[in-house]
Design a protein around this motif. Structure first.
Motif, PDB file in Angstrom:
ATOM      1  N   VAL A 214       0.805  -1.223   0.000  1.00 47.95           N
ATOM      2  CA  VAL A 214       0.000   0.000   0.000  1.00 47.95           C
ATOM      3  C   VAL A 214       0.841   1.279   0.000  1.00 47.95           C
ATOM      4  N   LEU A 215       2.167   1.100   0.019  1.00 48.29           N
ATOM      5  CA  LEU A 215       3.078   2.242   0.030  1.00 48.29           C
ATOM      6  C   LEU A 215       3.913   2.211  -1.244  1.00 48.29           C
ATOM      7  N   THR A 216       4.151   3.372  -1.834  1.00 51.37           N
ATOM      8  CA  THR A 216       5.067   3.446  -2.981  1.00 51.37           C
ATOM      9  C   THR A 216       6.127   4.492  -2.662  1.00 51.37           C
ATOM     10  N   LYS A 217       7.215   4.481  -3.415  1.00 50.45           N
ATOM     11  CA  LYS A 217       8.290   5.442  -3.173  1.00 50.45           C
ATOM     12  C   LYS A 217       7.803   6.888  -3.327  1.00 50.45           C
ATOM     13  N   GLU A 218       6.753   7.083  -4.129  1.00 44.67           N
ATOM     14  CA  GLU A 218       6.192   8.437  -4.310  1.00 44.67           C
ATOM     15  C   GLU A 218       5.564   8.966  -3.030  1.00 44.67           C
ATOM     16  N   ARG A 219       5.231   8.050  -2.124  1.00 46.34           N
ATOM     17  CA  ARG A 219       4.574   8.459  -0.881  1.00 46.34           C
ATOM     18  C   ARG A 219       5.487   8.261   0.334  1.00 46.34           C
ATOM     19  N   ILE A 220       6.790   8.477   0.117  1.00 50.38           N
ATOM     20  CA  ILE A 220       7.748   8.452   1.227  1.00 50.38           C
ATOM     21  C   ILE A 220       8.371   9.845   1.311  1.00 50.38           C
ATOM     22  N   ILE A 221       8.240  10.468   2.473  1.00 49.60           N
ATOM     23  CA  ILE A 221       8.783  11.809   2.691  1.00 49.60           C
ATOM     24  C   ILE A 221      10.009  11.652   3.585  1.00 49.60           C
ATOM     25  N   ILE A 222      11.178  11.974   3.044  1.00 51.47           N
ATOM     26  CA  ILE A 222      12.408  11.705   3.779  1.00 51.47           C
ATOM     27  C   ILE A 222      12.683  12.713   4.886  1.00 51.47           C
ATOM     28  N   ASP A 223      12.404  13.980   4.647  1.00 52.32           N
ATOM     29  CA  ASP A 223      12.721  14.953   5.680  1.00 52.32           C
ATOM     30  C   ASP A 223      11.450  15.636   6.151  1.00 52.32           C
ATOM     31  N   LEU A 224      10.601  14.890   6.806  1.00 53.14           N
ATOM     32  CA  LEU A 224       9.303  15.400   7.237  1.00 53.14           C
ATOM     33  C   LEU A 224       9.481  16.342   8.423  1.00 53.14           C
ATOM     34  N   ASN A 225       8.902  17.509   8.323  1.00 54.98           N
ATOM     35  CA  ASN A 225       8.869  18.399   9.479  1.00 54.98           C
ATOM     36  C   ASN A 225       7.664  19.320   9.361  1.00 54.98           C
ATOM     37  N   GLY A 226       7.345  19.982  10.448  1.00 55.20           N
ATOM     38  CA  GLY A 226       6.211  20.889  10.433  1.00 55.20           C
ATOM     39  C   GLY A 226       6.135  21.638  11.746  1.00 55.20           C
TER      40      GLY A 226
ATOM     41  N   GLY B 198      -1.086  17.379   7.607  1.00 51.30           N
ATOM     42  CA  GLY B 198      -1.514  18.051   6.365  1.00 51.30           C
ATOM     43  C   GLY B 198      -0.558  17.783   5.228  1.00 51.30           C
ATOM     44  N   LYS B 199       0.746  17.871   5.514  1.00 51.09           N
ATOM     45  CA  LYS B 199       1.765  17.599   4.491  1.00 51.09           C
ATOM     46  C   LYS B 199       1.670  16.157   4.018  1.00 51.09           C
ATOM     47  N   MET B 200       1.448  15.240   4.962  1.00 52.12           N
ATOM     48  CA  MET B 200       1.382  13.825   4.592  1.00 52.12           C
ATOM     49  C   MET B 200       0.155  13.529   3.740  1.00 52.12           C
ATOM     50  N   VAL B 201      -0.960  14.149   4.077  1.00 53.31           N
ATOM     51  CA  VAL B 201      -2.185  13.937   3.291  1.00 53.31           C
ATOM     52  C   VAL B 201      -1.993  14.468   1.872  1.00 53.31           C
ATOM     53  N   GLN B 202      -1.294  15.603   1.724  1.00 52.24           N
ATOM     54  CA  GLN B 202      -1.016  16.147   0.388  1.00 52.24           C
ATOM     55  C   GLN B 202      -0.224  15.155  -0.446  1.00 52.24           C
ATOM     56  N   VAL B 203       0.749  14.508   0.175  1.00 42.83           N
ATOM     57  CA  VAL B 203       1.569  13.525  -0.538  1.00 42.83           C
ATOM     58  C   VAL B 203       0.746  12.259  -0.820  1.00 42.83           C
ATOM     59  N   THR B 204      -0.081  11.866   0.128  1.00 45.61           N
ATOM     60  CA  THR B 204      -0.929  10.684  -0.051  1.00 45.61           C
ATOM     61  C   THR B 204      -1.868  10.897  -1.242  1.00 45.61           C
ATOM     62  N   ARG B 205      -2.234  12.136  -1.469  1.00 41.60           N
ATOM     63  CA  ARG B 205      -3.138  12.515  -2.559  1.00 41.60           C
ATOM     64  C   ARG B 205      -2.584  12.123  -3.926  1.00 41.60           C
ATOM     65  N   THR B 206      -1.265  11.862  -4.007  1.00 39.79           N
ATOM     66  CA  THR B 206      -0.681  11.442  -5.283  1.00 39.79           C
ATOM     67  C   THR B 206      -1.185  10.057  -5.687  1.00 39.79           C
ATOM     68  N   SER B 207      -1.811   9.346  -4.758  1.00 45.43           N
ATOM     69  CA  SER B 207      -2.380   8.039  -5.102  1.00 45.43           C
ATOM     70  C   SER B 207      -3.764   8.224  -5.708  1.00 45.43           C
ATOM     71  N   GLU B 208      -4.038   7.442  -6.744  1.00 40.96           N
ATOM     72  CA  GLU B 208      -5.355   7.505  -7.370  1.00 40.96           C
ATOM     73  C   GLU B 208      -6.437   6.951  -6.432  1.00 40.96           C
ATOM     74  N   LYS B 209      -6.017   6.300  -5.348  1.00 39.55           N
ATOM     75  CA  LYS B 209      -6.990   5.769  -4.383  1.00 39.55           C
ATOM     76  C   LYS B 209      -7.613   6.862  -3.524  1.00 39.55           C
ATOM     77  N   VAL B 210      -6.988   8.044  -3.519  1.00 34.73           N
ATOM     78  CA  VAL B 210      -7.514   9.145  -2.711  1.00 34.73           C
ATOM     79  C   VAL B 210      -8.445   9.999  -3.568  1.00 34.73           C
ATOM     80  N   THR B 211      -9.713  10.086  -3.135  1.00 34.65           N
ATOM     81  CA  THR B 211     -10.694  10.862  -3.896  1.00 34.65           C
ATOM     82  C   THR B 211     -10.998  12.194  -3.219  1.00 34.65           C
ATOM     83  N   SER B 212     -10.778  12.291  -1.898  1.00 32.76           N
ATOM     84  CA  SER B 212     -11.009  13.556  -1.209  1.00 32.76           C
ATOM     85  C   SER B 212      -9.928  13.816  -0.166  1.00 32.76           C
TER      86      SER B 212
END
Length: 158
Positions: A12-24, A32-46
């Protein structure tokens, strides 16, 4: 991915959805940042619904399970199937974790239905993966999402 079968993080994880230097600024900013990256999956509709559900879930009880791990998760109609995003923070994020320590690994999981047994199995598999200290150190020292995916794949074969 068979229905009812067990799901691995690598399913369920791809390299496109790995954030190496996560901060906030704070936990919600990070989510919020993680959800934005998760949005790159076609499985996310909202993206909006997913973020709302993840933050609501955190308000009930922090998903910082200790040992530097946070597994924010949500059941939302904003996704069509199980999807994951991994964030890594070397400096650590204040996550209101049960052990009071900052979180270095944030694994965001979203699913469409809570009754999905694959989802519960996945949460426990992730907790088991990230309990392993040497494995966590290898992930922290990784320099690319590709390397992290390889480490996860290898660990899941054990």
């Amino acid at each position: 991915m068979a229905k009812g079968g067990s799901v691995k993080l690598s399913d369920v994880l791809t390299k496109e959805r790995i954030i190496i230097d996560l901060n906030g600024r704070d936990k919600n900013d990070v989510l919020g940042k993680m959800v934005q990256v998760t949005r790159t999956s076609e499985k996310v509709t909202s993206e909006t619904d997913l973020l709302k559900k993840v933050i609501e879930r955190e308000k009930i009880k922090s998903t910082g399970i200790g040992g530097g791990i946070g597994i924010p998760h949500a059941q939302t109609s904003g996704v069509t199937d199980i999807v994951a995003c991994l964030g890594i923070s070397e400096q650590g994020i204040e996550f209101n974790a049960i052990d009071g320590k900052p979180v270095h690994f944030v694994i965001l999981i979203a699913t469409k239905e809570r009754t999905d047994s694959r989802y519960l199995g996945l949460l426990s598999r992730i907790a088991r993966l990230f309990i392993d200290e040497p494995f966590k150190q290898r992930i922290i020292k990784s320099h690319s999402p590709e390397e992290i995916m390889r480490l996860i794949n290898e660990k899941e074969k054990e």
